[in-house]
Scaffold this active site. Structure first.
Site, mmCIF file in Angstrom:
data_model
loop_
_atom_site.group_PDB
_atom_site.id
_atom_site.type_symbol
_atom_site.label_atom_id
_atom_site.label_comp_id
_atom_site.label_asym_id
_atom_site.label_seq_id
_atom_site.Cartn_x
_atom_site.Cartn_y
_atom_site.Cartn_z
ATOM 1 N N GLY A 160 34.338 6.376 -40.351
ATOM 2 C CA GLY A 160 32.896 6.387 -40.603
ATOM 3 C C GLY A 160 32.347 7.753 -40.963
ATOM 4 O O GLY A 160 31.199 7.867 -41.377
ATOM 5 N N CYS A 193 27.045 -24.123 -52.594
ATOM 6 C CA CYS A 193 27.235 -23.681 -53.971
ATOM 7 C C CYS A 193 27.081 -24.866 -54.926
ATOM 8 O O CYS A 193 27.643 -25.944 -54.701
ATOM 9 C CB CYS A 193 28.634 -23.069 -54.107
ATOM 10 S SG CYS A 193 29.095 -22.725 -55.823
ATOM 11 N N CYS A 238 30.801 -25.454 -56.519
ATOM 12 C CA CYS A 238 31.986 -25.832 -55.746
ATOM 13 C C CYS A 238 31.640 -26.379 -54.373
ATOM 14 O O CYS A 238 32.530 -26.650 -53.576
ATOM 15 C CB CYS A 238 32.948 -24.648 -55.623
ATOM 16 S SG CYS A 238 32.432 -23.438 -54.406
ATOM 17 N N CYS A 270 28.387 -19.524 -55.845
ATOM 18 C CA CYS A 270 29.171 -18.493 -55.164
ATOM 19 C C CYS A 270 29.063 -17.172 -55.914
ATOM 20 O O CYS A 270 29.238 -17.137 -57.137
ATOM 21 C CB CYS A 270 30.656 -18.873 -55.151
ATOM 22 S SG CYS A 270 31.066 -20.180 -54.007
ATOM 23 N N CYS A 294 35.163 -19.417 -55.945
ATOM 24 C CA CYS A 294 34.548 -20.605 -56.507
ATOM 25 C C CYS A 294 35.549 -21.358 -57.393
ATOM 26 O O CYS A 294 35.701 -22.584 -57.294
ATOM 27 C CB CYS A 294 33.317 -20.198 -57.309
ATOM 28 S SG CYS A 294 32.174 -21.552 -57.643
#
Lengths: 235, 258, 299
Positions: free
Chosen positions: C32, C241, C244, C266, C272
């Site tokens: 980080g 979606c 899909c 998506c 997808c």
């Protein structure tokens, strides 16, 4: 009788640096003591240094020399050489002062101005306000003024707020700088009563009173300030 | 009640090259005591304040602070992390210009809440309630809580800055000309507010001001500075009513009477 | 060496790659923490992923399989050109398949398909400093990181709640890494934040213009900042979606016409497509009717 205030050989002068360092002697060799339960009055013509003596006893003026011994809490303190912090403690617990003029604070009500010294000593605010109400009633200050800041009050009204503020606490020593100057006869009598009550309670009082009648009514003895005149010797 | 000072300052000096910022300043400050430092511009009072608040490191001298756990710590030997922690918890600093002490682009509520979040408060509702409480204590309406200080008047900004500083219950607050740049009536309100807060919270404060009326109203003790030196110190009313040093006499006699 | 004779392998010279690898290693060692590095000029403008490209160039080897996505899509300009770039300068295999990629360079998304140990996710980062918007001074933000003074981060979230009644930050949502450094996860939607937490993949972040690299090693705690009474939440979508029918994935709004017609699909195109290959159909899929007819009797 105990003697809570002993003044010995105190001297005070002003050095005016803005006027070529000219030295203005005020008093010298000031020596006296006040017993508990008595009211002594500083006497002498104006300019003799009465007010200066009172202010030195309150720590408001610095003393050039000498000692101001005060019975504070369980010990003795020399106010003339005490630290600011000690002087503040003495003012909070031991020496009360009623000045000639009220120094007003914006937005603080008359009632709270009077109650403040008690609050500073740790009293509950409401209890302190109750005592303030009693005193202001006694001093005939109209109730409608209590919640107002005293800045716009008349001289006499301000003076009564000031007196109430000075008398509300149970300081064992009380200094009075012309507390009756701008009062009418009726309120002067109230102040005389208040002083008598303080004496009865064993408070040591020292005051300046120009009003002959009041002085005669309250004074147990007069301390002649002309005896401490320093002018002739020092200049 | 403890009978120990909160801050002990000993022979503090700050030089800018050969020029004197302040020289051999010593004093003790007790809890609940307000000390005014007065003097004209360039007298070294702001340098002193910045050294005491560790925003500036002095050239020599020491300052020790009694921490909340009673331990004495030398300020200039503390790590930066410790000093910064002290500054946002146990100390406050009120700048003359509120923009220097506020985040002007975040809301009043977040300005007050920042210190709380910095010490780990993670409950939004409580942080906001505390902010509301503090805004009311400095006489800012609750419905201004989501406004940015940019939309506030000078007096309100200054009151917000005070709330932001006091929210963590500091024991010592530094103030640099807290009423400077404000209208007289706004000043009076602020002074009265400060006076009330200082008394109610038992704060110790060091107030730098060139305004003797501010010093008289807020402080019990004062130090008069000139050319980096303390020329006179003592009880505030004693110094103002019976000034002894030539410079203090000049200052006192320069006040306009109204 | 035939195809890439005019370039050093992966475009950057070896000294530069070493320098960047050192920064990456330091970043991995201090999860980080933003490691400064001497960002190079790349043959693309800042804002097009120069940081991510330099990181990828420094870690990629001839056997790697590279996938590049831009907002989840493999087929947008940015993704296509970076993929072509590495194909040319490193001659590596490229793919759109999340599972078979060894390095995935991404702009603003984490793939829906779970990442595995051994995979490396390289983020393109525009502004690495999470404290920047409230504290413009770099000296001050560095000090704040050093001393762990992160109160300001919550000031930002406080402002969100005060203004919108909830934490309205939806992307670049600040996280605390391994209980120490507060980090900007780059402008990924906060939907992806939970995927960073204890991910088996190595996550590297490169900011070219700002000259910073930081990292989250595998299996590292990544916790989104929040308030006790306003806990962190990811976005939810009230419909699957449109192509899909996937649920619990991040959806993009696609405008269909100029009369307000739109659909949610998506954002991860690979995900997808895979689902459609498996026979899933959303209600706006071109052959949706067919799919419905095929699946309905089974239900």
């Amino acid at each position: 009788m105990p003697t809570p205030l002993v003044v010995s050989d105190v001297a005070k002068s002003f050095t005016m640096h803005l006027r070529d360092g000219i030295r203005l002697p005020v008093v010298a060799g000031v020596s006296f003591s006040i017993r508990a339960g008595e009211c002594a009055v500083l006497g002498g013509p104006s300019g003799a240094g009465k007010s200066s003596i009172l202010k030195m006893l309150y720590g408001n003026y610095a003393a050039d020399e000498g000692q101001i011994i005060v019975q504070h809490e369980d010990g003795l303190i020399d106010l003339a050489s005490a630290s600011p912090r000690t002087v503040l403690a003495v003012r909070r617990q031991t020496i009360g002062y009623v000045s000639q003029f009220l120094r007003t604070v914006p937005r603080v009500s008359a009632l709270d101005v009077v109650a403040e010294p008690l609050v500073e000593r740790g009293e509950e605010r409401e209890a302190a306000r109750d005592k303030a109400r009693t005193l202001l009633t006694h001093l005939n200050l109209p109730e409608k003024l209590w919640t107002l800041p005293p800045a716009t009050f008349s001289g006499g009204e301000q003076q009564r707020v000031n007196i109430a503020r000075g008398f509300i606490t149970e300081h064992p020593i009380l200094l009075l700088d012309e507390p009756t100057a701008s009062l009418d006869a009726r309120n002067r009598d109230v102040v005389v009563e208040l002083i008598a009550a303080k004496k009865a309670a064993g408070v040591a009082l020292l005051g300046i009173f120009h009003d002959q009648d009041v002085r005669e009514a309250v004074a147990d003895r007069v301390i002649d300030v002309t005896a401490f005149a320093a002018g002739r010797i020092a200049a | 009640m403890t009978d120990e000072p909160l801050l002990r300052v000993s022979a503090l000096s700050k030089f800018y090259g050969s020029r004197v910022g302040c020289e051999t300043v010593s004093f003790d400050l007790w809890p609940g005591e307000v000390l005014a430092v007065v003097g004209e511009s360039g007298s070294g009072k702001t340098t002193l304040l910045n050294c005491l608040s560790t925003r500036l490191l002095p050239s020599s001298g020491t300052a020790s602070y009694r921490m909340r756990d009673g331990q004495w710590r030398e300020l200039y030997r503390m790590s930066e992390a410790e000093r910064r922690f002290l500054m946002r918890t146990d100390w406050g600093f009120v700048h003359q210009n509120p923009a220097d002490g506020l985040r002007m682009t975040v809301s009043a509520g977040a300005n007050v809440g920042e210190r709380l979040m910095a010490v780990g408060d993670r409950h939004y509702g409580k942080i906001r309630a505390t902010a509301v409480d503090w805004l009311s204590r400095v006489e800012i309406d609750e419905d201004r809580i989501d406004d940015e200080p940019r939309a506030f008047s000078g007096g309100m900004r200054q009151r917000l800055q005070i709330a932001r500083n006091l929210v963590t219950g500091p024991r010592l607050v530094f103030m640099d000309e807290p009423t400077g740049g404000l209208d007289v009536s706004v000043q009076a309100r602020l002074l009265d507010l400060l006076r009330g807060l200082v008394t109610d919270l038992g704060l110790a404060a060091i107030v730098v001001t060139h305004d003797l009326a501010v010093a008289r109203l807020l402080s019990q003790r004062m130090m008069v500075m000139k050319d980096g030196h303390v020329v006179e110190s003592g009880l505030t009313d004693r110094v103002l009513d019976d000034p002894r040093a030539p410079y203090t006499q000049l200052l006192v006699s320069s006040i306009l009477q109204v | 060496m035939t195809d890439i004779a005019t370039y050093n392998f992966a475009y950057l010279d070896e000294q530069t790659k070493r320098m960047i690898r050192r920064a990456i290693l330091k970043g991995i060692a201090i999860p980080g923490y933003q490691v400064p590095f001497a960002s190079r000029e790349m043959p693309m403008p800042y804002g097009w992923g120069t940081g991510g490209v330099q990181v990828t160039a420094s870690i990629i080897g001839p056997d790697d399989v590279l996938k590049v996505i831009d907002q989840g899509a493999d087929d947008t300009t940015n993704a296509v050109s970076i993929r072509a770039f590495f194909k040319k300068v490193a001659n590596v295999a490229v793919t759109t398949d999340t599972a078979s990629a060894t390095i995935i360079q991404t702009r603003h998304r984490i793939p829906e398909h779970p990442l595995n140990a051994g995979q490396i996710l390289v983020y393109q980062v525009p502004i690495p400093e999470p404290l920047r918007f409230l504290e413009p001074r770099e000296t001050e933000t560095r000090k704040m990181h050093a001393l762990e003074e992160y109160g300001l981060m919550h000031v930002k979230l406080y402002e969100d709640i005060a203004r919108h009644g909830r934490i309205a930050t939806t992307y670049a949502y600040p996280v605390k890494v391994e209980g120490r450094y507060v980090m900007d996860p780059s402008p990924t939607p906060k939907f992806d934040n939970p995927k960073m937490h204890r991910s088996p993949a190595l996550q590297l972040f490169g900011a070219g213009r700002e000259k910073r690299i930081y990292a989250v090693p595998p299996f590292t705690d990544v916790v989104s900042l929040d308030f006790e009474d306003h806990p962190f939440e990811v976005q939810t979508f009230d419909q699957p979606c449109a192509l899909c029918a996937a649920e619990n994935v991040y959806l993009d709004e696609v405008i269909l016409d100029d009369r307000g017609g739109h659909m949610f699909v998506c954002s991860d195109t690979d995900h997808c497509e895979k689902r459609r290959e498996e026979g899933h159909r959303g209600h706006l899929a071109p052959d949706a009717q067919l799919a419905l007819e095929r699946t309905e009797p089974a239900e």
